[in-house]
Enzyme design. Structure first.
Site, PDB file in Angstrom:
ATOM      1  N   ASP A 103       0.794  -1.113  -0.041  1.00 57.14           N
ATOM      2  CA  ASP A 103       0.041  -0.022   0.092  1.00 57.14           C
ATOM      3  C   ASP A 103       0.956   1.265  -0.123  1.00 57.14           C
ATOM      4  O   ASP A 103       1.863   1.272   0.776  1.00 57.14           O
ATOM      5  CB  ASP A 103      -0.736  -0.218   1.459  1.00 57.14           C
ATOM      6  CG  ASP A 103      -1.948   0.890   1.333  1.00 57.14           C
ATOM      7  OD1 ASP A 103      -2.804   0.859   0.457  1.00 57.14           O
ATOM      8  OD2 ASP A 103      -1.953   1.786   2.253  1.00 57.14           O
ATOM      9  N   GLU A 153      14.617 -15.262   0.751  1.00 53.86           N
ATOM     10  CA  GLU A 153      15.001 -16.635   1.871  1.00 53.86           C
ATOM     11  C   GLU A 153      14.152 -17.575   1.796  1.00 53.86           C
ATOM     12  O   GLU A 153      14.261 -18.708   2.269  1.00 53.86           O
ATOM     13  CB  GLU A 153      15.239 -15.890   3.162  1.00 53.86           C
ATOM     14  CG  GLU A 153      16.578 -15.160   3.232  1.00 53.86           C
ATOM     15  CD  GLU A 153      16.296 -14.482   4.677  1.00 53.86           C
ATOM     16  OE1 GLU A 153      15.750 -14.992   5.452  1.00 53.86           O
ATOM     17  OE2 GLU A 153      16.810 -13.363   4.860  1.00 53.86           O
TER      18      GLU A 153
HETATM   19  C1  GLC Z   1      -4.232   2.856  -0.715  1.00 53.05           C
HETATM   20  C2  GLC Z   1      -5.461   2.116  -0.550  1.00 53.05           C
HETATM   21  C3  GLC Z   1      -6.677   2.745  -0.166  1.00 53.05           C
HETATM   22  C4  GLC Z   1      -6.225   3.668   1.373  1.00 53.05           C
HETATM   23  C5  GLC Z   1      -5.023   4.304   1.389  1.00 53.05           C
HETATM   24  C6  GLC Z   1      -4.809   4.538   2.555  1.00 53.05           C
HETATM   25  O1  GLC Z   1      -4.463   3.931  -1.473  1.00 53.05           O
HETATM   26  O2  GLC Z   1      -5.652   1.582  -1.757  1.00 53.05           O
HETATM   27  O3  GLC Z   1      -7.752   2.226  -0.009  1.00 53.05           O
HETATM   28  O4  GLC Z   1      -7.291   4.390   1.793  1.00 53.05           O
HETATM   29  O5  GLC Z   1      -3.987   3.535   0.737  1.00 53.05           O
HETATM   30  O6  GLC Z   1      -3.956   3.317   3.162  1.00 53.05           O
END
Ligand code: GLC
Ligand code: CA
Length: 541
Positions: free
Chosen positions: A207, A255
């Site tokens: 993310d 690993e």
């Molecule tokens: C990313 C995710 C989204 C979330 C954001 C903060 O963009 O896809 O859904 O709100 O990160 O974590």
């Protein structure tokens, strides 16, 4: 694992299905999808023919951003089940030859995370505060934020705490950003990776992968931070040192046997995105350029050529994606009078999509997507042709973005509505109680799995068939060759023995040579003509 799935570098051509756990299937009837619900539907996913699943977050979390606010990276939120449920799901997927990757949210934690709670309790300058960005404010009394950065969800990216310091959050105030220059953070996340790798996951969707390192000194930024085209910009994004993190993670994954992988969520220009998938970093990055491409032959062709060219430079393949949990589903977008529009939300007061047209176009574009070499990501429900809930009353909305200052136009709830499994019955078969965390529109009955399964003309059958041909003909490992376009609103290409024609215009076009294998909808072909807003796969063999 079947032979197909134990191929080295399986991700290069994998079709990966995104599960949004809250909305997939609810086994215990509390209105929120759960891990046991996913396990109960593994046969469905196997029959669909996907290679892997990506699960959006299921970790312990106050759910302020639907789980993208993690309070404990090593546990399952009771809403979704237990670690034992997780192990059962993973084992069930693997038995069917389906890989599974999990979402990793390293840019920020939840404000409920024990580290943030410690930081709040600790004084300015303490070790506990150094895990996040705590700073004194500007102005005489420190009453102004430390810099002018804006939260992606609207409003300032800083929130003030009781003793007067401020902390940084690029998203909601309940999502404080970690300071990744502090080695403690990297060490902790290495352990988190190992925790899930040892449980057997096949990889991670990372993310906000371009956000973890901030430019030293946190300088003000007067430009746009969030660009629809061209991606994110500014001192909070895409700093060179972020790549050290991925080189370290690459070594950790290596690993463990079994070709584990990572896919970057990085909203950047393609030339910058590919830096995340150099041979010693991640394996994949989402191709958001394709997601935002217009309904236009030249624009699509350009994006496809550029995507293939830039990923080839680093020896990677690309990831075709049309929808995810962060924006309006393509079946809805493509039904707008401007099919190139990319709203984050379609609300009750906005122009409503032409549902039938959106569906025809969605069925046509997937025939381009799945014919292309590389990997592809599907978002749960798109195999049903599912549209967004575009008339959801605002009082149901839960996306934190909707509630932040300036965020009223946003709100990603419309694409996050529980899936319809049965046309009749409580919550369209999402559970047996009828509870649901977001309302489903009535017309979801038409899209229910039980009306589509085994019927030749349905979107679900189309997806199954496309995935089957794609697998049999190894299209993901194939080579694309453009053929001269017979018209400027038509795309024509070959991949091996397959010839694809996509008619983005309204007027029918004469079919080229080849025997039709798959057509985008029952009326797509008539008298050797391909209808408008339709596509066909022909075999040239
Ligand atoms: C990313 C995710 C989204 C979330 C954001 C903060 O963009 O896809 O859904 O709100 O990160 O974590
Ligand atoms: Ca549940």
């Amino acid at each position: 694992m079947t032979q197909q799935h134990s191929r080295p570098q399986w991700w290069r051509d994998a079709v990966i299905y995104q599960i949004y756990p809250r909305s997939f299937m609810d086994a215990n009837g509390d209105g929120i999808g759960d891990l046991a619900g996913i396990t109960a539907r593994l046969d469905y996913l196997e029959a669909l023919g996907v290679d892997a699943l990506w699960l959006s977050p299921f970790y312990r979390s106050p759910q302020a951003d639907a789980g993208y606010d993690v309070a404990d990276y090593r546990d399952i939120d009771p809403l979704f089940g237990t670690l034992a449920d997780f192990d059962r799901l993973l084992a069930g997927a693997h038995e069917r030859g389906i890989r599974m990757i999990v979402d990793l949210v390293p840019n920020h934690s939840s404000s409920a995370h024990v580290w943030f709670q410690e930081a709040l309790a600790a004084p300015p300058g303490s070790r506990a505060r150094a895990r996040y960005f705590f700073r004194d404010g500007q102005g005489e009394q420190g009453e102004l934020p430390p810099n002018n950065w804006q939260s992606i969800f609207g409003g300032p990216a800083w929130t003030r705490v009781d003793d007067g310091q401020w902390y940084l959050h690029m998203f909601d105030s309940s999502q404080p950003d970690f300071d990744w220059r502090n080695p403690e953070i990297g060490d902790e996340f290495e352990q988190v990776l190992r925790f899930w790798l040892e449980r057997g996951v096949d990889g991670f969707r990372v993310d906000v992968a371009h956000g973890m390192i901030k430019q030293a000194g946190l300088p003000d930024w007067d430009g746009e931070q969030v660009m629809v085209e061209g991606g994110n910009r500014g001192p909070m994004w895409d700093q060179d040192e972020v790549h050290d993190i991925y080189r370290r993670w690459h070594r950790v994954l290596a690993e463990y046997g079994g070709d584990r992988m990572m896919v970057a969520e990085a909203w950047l220009r393609p030339e910058r995105v590919v830096r995340y998938i150099r041979p010693d970093e991640m394996q994949q990055a989402f191709n958001f350029d394709y997601l935002i491409a217009r309904w236009d032959a030249a624009a699509l062709r350009e994006v496809i050529d550029r995507s293939l060219a830039v990923t080839a430079q680093v020896g990677a393949t690309t990831t075709w994606v049309m929808s995810n949990h962060d924006g309006v589903r393509h079946a809805s977008r493509l039904g707008l009078s401007n099919p190139g529009a990319r709203p984050q939300k379609i609300g009750i007061d906005d122009e409503q999509p032409d549902e039938a047209l959106g569906l025809r176009r969605a069925r046509a574009i997937i025939m381009l997507t799945l014919a292309l070499p590389g990997s592809a990501y599907l978002y749960q429900g798109e195999e049903l042709g599912l549209p967004d809930h575009t008339t959801m009353p605002d009082h149901y909305r839960q996306d934190p973005g909707f509630f932040r200052p300036g965020g009223e136009d946003g709100g990603r709830d419309g694409c996050r509505v529980p899936l319809p499994w049965q046309a009749e019955g409580p919550a369209f078969g999402f559970n047996t109680s009828g509870e649901r965390w977001l309302p489903q529109p009535d017309h979801y009955a038409r899209y229910a799995v039980d009306c589509q399964l085994g019927r030749p003309e349905t979107t679900l059958t189309l997806y199954q068939r496309l995935l089957e041909v794609r697998r049999d003909q190894r299209l993901g490992m194939g080579e694309l060759a453009w053929e001269p376009n017979p018209r400027e609103d038509v795309l024509m290409l070959t991949n091996g023995d397959l010839r694809v024609v996509l008619n983005l215009g309204e007027r029918p076009i004469a079919l080229p040579a080849g025997r039709p294998l798959v057509q985008s909808h029952p009326e797509a072909l008539a008298n050797s003509m391909l209808a408008g807003n339709a596509a066909v796969w022909l075999t040239t063999r």
